[in-house]
Design a protein around this motif. Structure first.
Motif, PDB file in Angstrom:
ATOM      1  N   MET A  20       3.867   5.679  -5.806  1.00  0.00           N
ATOM      2  CA  MET A  20       3.636   5.794  -7.239  1.00  0.00           C
ATOM      3  C   MET A  20       2.604   6.877  -7.546  1.00  0.00           C
ATOM      4  O   MET A  20       2.712   7.597  -8.551  1.00  0.00           O
ATOM      5  N   VAL A  21       1.609   7.012  -6.693  1.00  0.00           N
ATOM      6  CA  VAL A  21       0.596   8.057  -6.904  1.00  0.00           C
ATOM      7  C   VAL A  21       1.215   9.437  -6.735  1.00  0.00           C
ATOM      8  O   VAL A  21       0.954  10.366  -7.526  1.00  0.00           O
ATOM      9  N   ASP A  22       2.009   9.604  -5.695  1.00  0.00           N
ATOM     10  CA  ASP A  22       2.658  10.901  -5.485  1.00  0.00           C
ATOM     11  C   ASP A  22       3.649  11.225  -6.588  1.00  0.00           C
ATOM     12  O   ASP A  22       3.854  12.406  -6.921  1.00  0.00           O
ATOM     13  N   ALA A  23       4.253  10.204  -7.178  1.00  0.00           N
ATOM     14  CA  ALA A  23       5.198  10.426  -8.280  1.00  0.00           C
ATOM     15  C   ALA A  23       4.493  10.599  -9.617  1.00  0.00           C
ATOM     16  O   ALA A  23       5.175  10.724 -10.655  1.00  0.00           O
ATOM     17  N   ARG A  24       3.163  10.572  -9.627  1.00  0.00           N
ATOM     18  CA  ARG A  24       2.355  10.741 -10.854  1.00  0.00           C
ATOM     19  C   ARG A  24       2.744   9.713 -11.912  1.00  0.00           C
ATOM     20  O   ARG A  24       3.068  10.052 -13.050  1.00  0.00           O
ATOM     21  N   ASP A  25       2.693   8.492 -11.492  1.00  0.00           N
ATOM     22  CA  ASP A  25       2.981   7.400 -12.423  1.00  0.00           C
ATOM     23  C   ASP A  25       1.892   7.351 -13.500  1.00  0.00           C
ATOM     24  O   ASP A  25       0.699   7.486 -13.199  1.00  0.00           O
ATOM     25  N   PRO A  26       2.253   7.163 -14.776  1.00  0.00           N
ATOM     26  CA  PRO A  26       1.226   7.113 -15.843  1.00  0.00           C
ATOM     27  C   PRO A  26       0.213   5.996 -15.643  1.00  0.00           C
ATOM     28  O   PRO A  26      -0.920   6.096 -16.122  1.00  0.00           O
ATOM     29  N   LEU A  27       0.595   4.942 -14.944  1.00  0.00           N
ATOM     30  CA  LEU A  27      -0.328   3.840 -14.725  1.00  0.00           C
ATOM     31  C   LEU A  27      -1.524   4.262 -13.881  1.00  0.00           C
ATOM     32  O   LEU A  27      -2.635   3.754 -14.070  1.00  0.00           O
ATOM     33  N   VAL A  76       0.839  -1.204   0.000  1.00  0.00           N
ATOM     34  CA  VAL A  76       0.000   0.000   0.000  1.00  0.00           C
ATOM     35  C   VAL A  76       0.870   1.249   0.000  1.00  0.00           C
ATOM     36  O   VAL A  76       0.603   2.217  -0.734  1.00  0.00           O
ATOM     37  N   HIS A  77       1.928   1.258   0.777  1.00  0.00           N
ATOM     38  CA  HIS A  77       2.831   2.413   0.797  1.00  0.00           C
ATOM     39  C   HIS A  77       3.543   2.581  -0.550  1.00  0.00           C
ATOM     40  O   HIS A  77       3.790   3.718  -0.993  1.00  0.00           O
ATOM     41  N   GLU A  78       3.858   1.484  -1.211  1.00  0.00           N
ATOM     42  CA  GLU A  78       4.483   1.581  -2.530  1.00  0.00           C
ATOM     43  C   GLU A  78       3.518   2.179  -3.547  1.00  0.00           C
ATOM     44  O   GLU A  78       3.918   2.968  -4.421  1.00  0.00           O
TER      45      GLU A  78
END
Length: 671
Positions: A523-530, A517-519
């Motif tokens: 990824m959300v904070d890093a604005r991952d395209p996925l 969940v933390h990972e």
């Protein structure tokens, strides 16, 4: 009695036999020295043995090495006799054999001749079978061992490494007959004595054996019900069947539909008692009533009776295990079989038999894998996890994902990584396999959390787990994730959380879930395209749910999913014997039109009914023999009754004048 036993009774035992004359190179003569042997030997046998059958048992259990030597000598002697070598010790023996063979044909009454040569013939045949079949026997043993490995239960931690190879060699929806019996599963848990009890002395009173259920002696005597199964078509190795109702059963079915309209379940009981004790729809309806009254045992027995009635009408070519037999759900006659199987597996799961329920779930899916009318794909993952069939679930995901997009269903998106996690915890697996399973579990659970973020918080809430401050305060898993998702997706996520939340309560599972969940938050904070791509899929793919999902939710009765059903489903009446029938149903016979049909009352008639509860526009209209001739008279009577009611109402209306006030202006204060 075998010939060797007769030989023992005559005293021709290996320890008592004299050396063969053929071995000494002498000619024994036609009958030399053998006439008195049977009588003397039999006398010794009578004196030394009280029970002659003991000799038979002893002879059958003797070592076969001496007989094999005799057989080898006989084969050599026959070969030499065929070549014409009539000299030496071997030729003498072969000559003796030839003489005995001729004497056997000429003198069938001589017992010693018959006791020797047929015995050798039998040994020759046995030797040929044994010598040629020794390798076959070894291969059979290997086949049995491999077969036992195939049918061995893979209850979670008992899954071995080579099981992947065995599973791949079998069809995905392969069904084992023994796994359809819940008693086999219960005996593995509690033992045969605790499960069977007094049932060992109970004899099954049935005409034919069945696989789906075990008939009980308390059931009504089965007779032909009027249901038959017919083969419709065969295409590409797949056989299409259908159930058909004969006229007798059609009459009972129509009577059942009339009783259902009364909304009184008690009206169905006389139907079973008087007309047809194995009427399938009536049994399923009463089973639902018993289940609502918390009589699980009676509900299960009624469903089993329905399955027994249907199985007795199977076509000879219909197979439960082949996976190539199909039934069309659009036909009302076939729906009873689907619904009976589904209700049975739900009762089995509540009874604590998830492995048996999984087998029935596979059976339902094999009947129509393309359309899946009851949408058992939303259930099969839960049963696999409960039965600890982790390898089956991961294999199904790998084989079906390419053309069914199982990852777009929340239940598979979360259950498959959970299965990989359980596989990584199995100690009998190698370190390489455990590490690979952990990597797959981490990767798939992160994809599931990104695709369906609305599952996490309700899942933690059902597990009574308080999330940490970072997860609770983040908007990605917050309340907005649940509000913004489409209604169809809300139904799927609510169904999964309400059904499988108990599988996530394990502390080891929560410890594995937390870092993933933390990972995902990273990824959300890093604005991952996925993350953006998954959000776009949620808004476009889940606009509306198909009808089979609604049907599955209604049959499952998961309260979280039932609350998420749309208004167009909850506002219409749903019958337990046929919930949400397909819109393109194939009807083979219809109900005859009723002569006294209730008319569509107008607004004025409803208004008078609200004022005068006893008013009935057609209360006194009786059916005439000639309906067309009396139609005008009935209409006139109805109009006259309506006008009379209006006159009576208007005559009784009294208008009351408002009270007069001497000072209409009034002096009231507004302060």
């Amino acid at each position: 009695m075998s010939r060797r036993a007769l030989r023992r009774l005559r005293g021709e035992q290996r320890g008592q036999e004299e050396p063969g004359l053929g071995e000494l190179g002498l000619d024994p003569g036609p009958e030399g020295g053998q006439e008195g042997l049977p009588s003397a030997a039999s006398g010794r046998a009578r004196a030394g043995v009280s029970n002659r059958f003991e000799l038979i048992t002893a002879e059958e259990s003797e070592d076969e090495l001496p007989s094999r030597e005799e057989q080898g000598d006989a084969r050599l002697s026959e070969r030499d006799a065929a070549e014409g070598n009539n000299k030496g010790a071997v030729t003498e023996e072969s000559k003796g054999d030839g003489q005995r063979r001729g004497e056997e044909a000429e003198q069938p009454d001589q017992t010693p001749m018959l006791s020797n040569k047929p015995r050798k013939k039998k040994k020759k045949r046995k030797t040929k079978k044994t010598s040629a079949g020794e390798t076959l026997e070894d291969n059979d043993l290997e086949d049995i061992d491999s077969l036992l490995e195939k049918i061995e239960d893979t209850n979670g931690l008992l899954q071995q490494t080579q099981s992947g190879i065995i599973t791949d060699s079998r069809p995905l929806l392969y069904i084992e007959h023994r796994n359809l019996n819940p008693e086999n599963e219960l005996k593995r848990y509690f033992g045969a004595r605790a499960v069977l009890g007094d049932q060992r002395q109970r004899q099954r009173q049935c005409v034919r054996g069945t696989w789906l259920t075990t008939p009980q002696s308390t059931w009504p005597r089965y007779t032909r019900t009027g249901i038959v199964m017919e083969l419709v078509d065969t295409k590409g190795g797949v056989q299409y069947f259908t159930f058909e109702h004969h006229r007798k059963y059609q009459e009972v079915q129509l009577k059942f539909l009339e009783n259902v309209e009364t909304m009184d379940p008690n009206s169905v009981v006389p139907l079973l008692q008087a007309l047809e004790p194995y009427h399938v729809d009536s049994l399923l309806l009463l089973s639902d009533v018993c289940r609502m009254q918390e009589d699980q045992e009676m509900a299960r027995e009624l469903v089993e009776q329905a399955l027994y009635s249907l199985e007795c009408s199977f076509h000879p070519l219909f197979s439960l295990t082949s996976g190539t037999c199909r039934l069309d759900y659009r036909r009302p006659e076939n729906r009873s079989f689907f619904l009976a199987l589904f209700k049975h597996l739900m009762l089995l799961e509540k009874r604590g038999c998830p492995r048996t329920a999984l087998e029935f779930c596979k059976l339902i899916l094999s009947l129509d894998p393309e359309n899946d009318p009851l949408c058992v794909l939303l259930l099969i993952d839960f049963l696999s996890l409960r039965a600890r069939e982790y390898t089956f679930l991961t294999r199904m995901f790998q084989e079906v994902e390419s053309h069914r997009n199982l990852s777009q269903l929340p239940n598979f998106a979360f259950s498959v990584p959970l299965a990989y996690f359980f596989l990584s915890q199995q100690e009998e697996r190698s370190e390489l396999e455990q590490s690979q399973a952990r990597e797959k579990a981490a990767r798939l659970i992160q994809l599931a959390l990104i695709m369906f973020p609305s599952v996490l918080m309700p899942l933690l809430d059902h597990c009574s787990v308080q999330p940490d401050a970072r997860v609770a305060s983040h908007s990605f898993f917050g309340l907005n994730a649940q509000i913004s998702q489409p209604p169809a997706l809300n139904q799927l996520t609510s169904l999964y959380v309400g059904r499988t939340h108990s599988l996530w309560k394990d502390p080891a599972v929560m410890a594995w879930l937390e870092p993933n969940v933390h990972e995902v938050l990273r990824m959300v904070d890093a604005r991952d395209p996925l993350v953006e791509e998954s959000e776009h899929k949620r808004k476009t793919l889940y606009q509306s749910a198909p009808r089979n999902i609604y049907r599955h939710i209604i049959l499952s009765e998961v309260k979280e999913a039932m609350a998420a059903l749309p208004l167009e489903v909850t506002s219409q009446p749903v019958m337990g014997y046929d919930p949400l029938p397909p819109l393109d149903s194939i009807v083979s016979y219809t109900r005859p039109e009723r002569t006294n049909r209730p008319s569509n009352e107008s607004t004025l008639s409803l208004f008078f009914r609200s004022l005068l509860p006893n008013f009935n526009l057609q209360g006194d209209i009786r059916h005439e023999r000639d309906e067309e001739a009396g139609a005008g008279q009935d209409l006139n009577q109805g109009v006259n009754r309506l006008m009379a009611a209006m006159r009576d109402m208007l005559a009784n209306i009294q208008f009351q004048e408002p009270p007069r006030d001497d000072n209409p202006e009034g002096d009231g204060d507004w302060d």
